[in-house]
Design an enzyme around this catalytic site. Structure first.
Site, PDB file in Angstrom:
ATOM      1  N   ASP A  44       0.867  -0.807   0.220  1.00 34.64           N
ATOM      2  CA  ASP A  44       0.005  -0.131   0.027  1.00 34.64           C
ATOM      3  C   ASP A  44       0.630   1.038  -0.271  1.00 34.64           C
ATOM      4  O   ASP A  44       1.953   1.163   0.380  1.00 34.64           O
ATOM      5  CB  ASP A  44      -0.633   0.162   1.491  1.00 34.64           C
TER       6      ASP A  44
HETATM    7  C1  LIG Z   1       5.164  -8.580 -11.363  1.00 33.48           C
HETATM    8  C2  LIG Z   1       4.363  -7.888 -10.662  1.00 33.48           C
HETATM    9  C3  LIG Z   1       4.025  -8.657  -9.333  1.00 33.48           C
HETATM   10  C4  LIG Z   1       4.718  -6.355 -10.682  1.00 33.48           C
HETATM   11  C5  LIG Z   1       3.802  -5.504  -9.392  1.00 33.48           C
HETATM   12  C6  LIG Z   1       3.594  -4.110  -9.349  1.00 33.48           C
HETATM   13  C7  LIG Z   1       3.530  -3.335  -8.680  1.00 33.48           C
HETATM   14  C8  LIG Z   1       4.678  -2.817  -7.393  1.00 33.48           C
HETATM   15  C9  LIG Z   1       1.718  -2.639  -8.340  1.00 33.48           C
HETATM   16  C10 LIG Z   1       1.575  -2.142  -7.201  1.00 33.48           C
HETATM   17  C11 LIG Z   1       0.085  -1.840  -7.573  1.00 33.48           C
HETATM   18  C12 LIG Z   1      -0.572  -1.529  -6.230  1.00 33.48           C
HETATM   19  C13 LIG Z   1      -2.489  -1.217  -7.361  1.00 33.48           C
HETATM   20  C14 LIG Z   1       0.330  -0.686  -5.547  1.00 33.48           C
HETATM   21  C15 LIG Z   1      -0.737  -0.475  -4.191  1.00 33.48           C
HETATM   22  O1  LIG Z   1       0.095   1.097  -4.293  1.00 33.48           O
HETATM   23  P1  LIG Z   1      -2.104   2.530  -4.267  1.00 33.48           P
HETATM   24  O2  LIG Z   1      -1.571   2.286  -5.933  1.00 33.48           O
HETATM   25  O3  LIG Z   1      -2.926   1.518  -3.716  1.00 33.48           O
HETATM   26  O4  LIG Z   1      -1.290   3.183  -4.130  1.00 33.48           O
HETATM   27  P2  LIG Z   1      -2.100   4.704  -2.719  1.00 33.48           P
HETATM   28  O5  LIG Z   1      -2.249   3.466  -1.684  1.00 33.48           O
HETATM   29  O6  LIG Z   1      -0.545   5.637  -2.507  1.00 33.48           O
HETATM   30  O7  LIG Z   1      -2.576   5.302  -3.616  1.00 33.48           O
END
Ligand SMILES: CC(C)=CCC/C(C)=C/CC/C(C)=C/COP(=O)(O)OP(=O)(O)O
Length: 283
Positions: A44
């Site tokens: 997160d």
């Molecule tokens: C190959 C592979 C598995 C790659 C993974 C790449 C990766 C790190 C993906 C994370 C995506 C994600 C939705 C994270 C949550 O942060 P958020 O977008 O919810 O951020 P926020 O909490 O600040 O809104």
């Protein structure tokens, strides 16, 4: 308790500055206590990190988040945690702005392809990769990349990485119940046709029947779930499997997570271990 609290604080503080030799020393100290078999991560805070650091909107934070993920996987495998699961993209995340979904998916595809390159963490540690979720919701290029990564790593047996993508726990549970009912209906018909009684008892549904159809059957239940940003909600992640998991929520954004947070989570797990064990025995 395996370590006094002040020793734990000192060790976790120092650990961030240590190299691989020193980490090995810490691993051997930790090995004196029970070690988690399975750690799951809710990554997160990537977008908040991008905002904080003025990075490109969209996938900028996820890009840095991916580097943190690779470091974290390395630490877990050094510690011989056999199962690691990550929440990469939930079904809910598809409701984000279309451009954001597209840039995140593009990044995810690129990173999945990188997972099976020769020098990748998957090959270095002999990791079998599973993609967990409703993969039909993915675009074809992402689905194909996922399939290729699963095929390429299927003979690796030292560790298992489950990547939850187009996943929510409630979707997984509904899917498993549907498949279980289908299986039971099928068994019921066979019993009826063979004249071996009504078959009603054999067709009752139990917990094990449903578990057989869970996507997450590839791993034991997680011992620890780590969610960054200080959030203590599970957000529809591994609800069925997390009955006895310890939740650890460090107050850092995912790209800021480091070795000390893993260490703290494992120490918490060790401190709570006898409590968790007794709790499981009572059930
Ligand atoms: C190959 C592979 C598995 C790659 C993974 C790449 C990766 C790190 C993906 C994370 C995506 C994600 C939705 C994270 C949550 O942060 P958020 O977008 O919810 O951020 P926020 O909490 O600040 O809104």
């Amino acid at each position: 308790m395996f370590m006094e609290k002040w020793v734990q604080n000192l060790v976790t503080h120092l650990s961030e500055r240590l190299g691989s030799f020193s980490r090995k020393c810490i691993y051997s100290i930790l090995s004196a206590g029970p070690l988690p078999r399975h750690i799951a991560f809710i990554m997160d805070g990537n977008r908040r990190y991008a905002k904080k650091q003025n990075l490109e909107e969209g996938a900028g934070g996820h890009r840095v988040g991916f580097l943190s993920l690779m470091n974290m996987l390395g630490y877990c495998y050094e510690l011989e945690v056999k199962y690691v699961t990550i929440y990469a993209f939930s079904i809910e995340n598809f409701k984000r702005r279309p451009e954001e979904v597209q840039s995140t998916m593009q990044l995810i595809k690129e990173k999945i392809e990188g997972l099976i390159e020769k020098e990748s963490i998957v090959n270095r540690y002999g990791v079998r990769v599973h993609f967990i979720g409703n993969l039909n919701l993915l675009s074809e290029p992402v689905r194909l990349a996922a399939k290729r990564a699963m095929d390429a790593s299927k003979s690796n047996s030292k560790a298992v990485l489950s990547i939850c993508i187009a996943y929510t726990s409630t979707d997984e549970i509904v899917h498993a119940i549907e498949e279980t009912c289908e299986e039971k209906r099928h068994d019921f018909r066979i019993l009826e046709n063979s004249g071996a009684g009504s078959g009603l008892e054999e067709s009752l549904v139990g917990v094990r029947d449903i578990e057989k159809h869970m996507y997450m059957k590839v791993a034991p239940d997680p011992d620890i779930i780590i969610r960054t940003s200080g959030e203590t909600r599970l957000s529809n992640f591994l609800l069925w499997q997390s009955a006895s998991a310890l939740l650890y929520s460090p107050r850092v954004l995912w790209p800021e997570i480091g070795f000390r947070h893993l260490l703290q989570a494992v120490l918490d797990f060790q401190r709570n271990f006898s409590y968790l064990e007794n709790k499981q025995k009572q059930v």
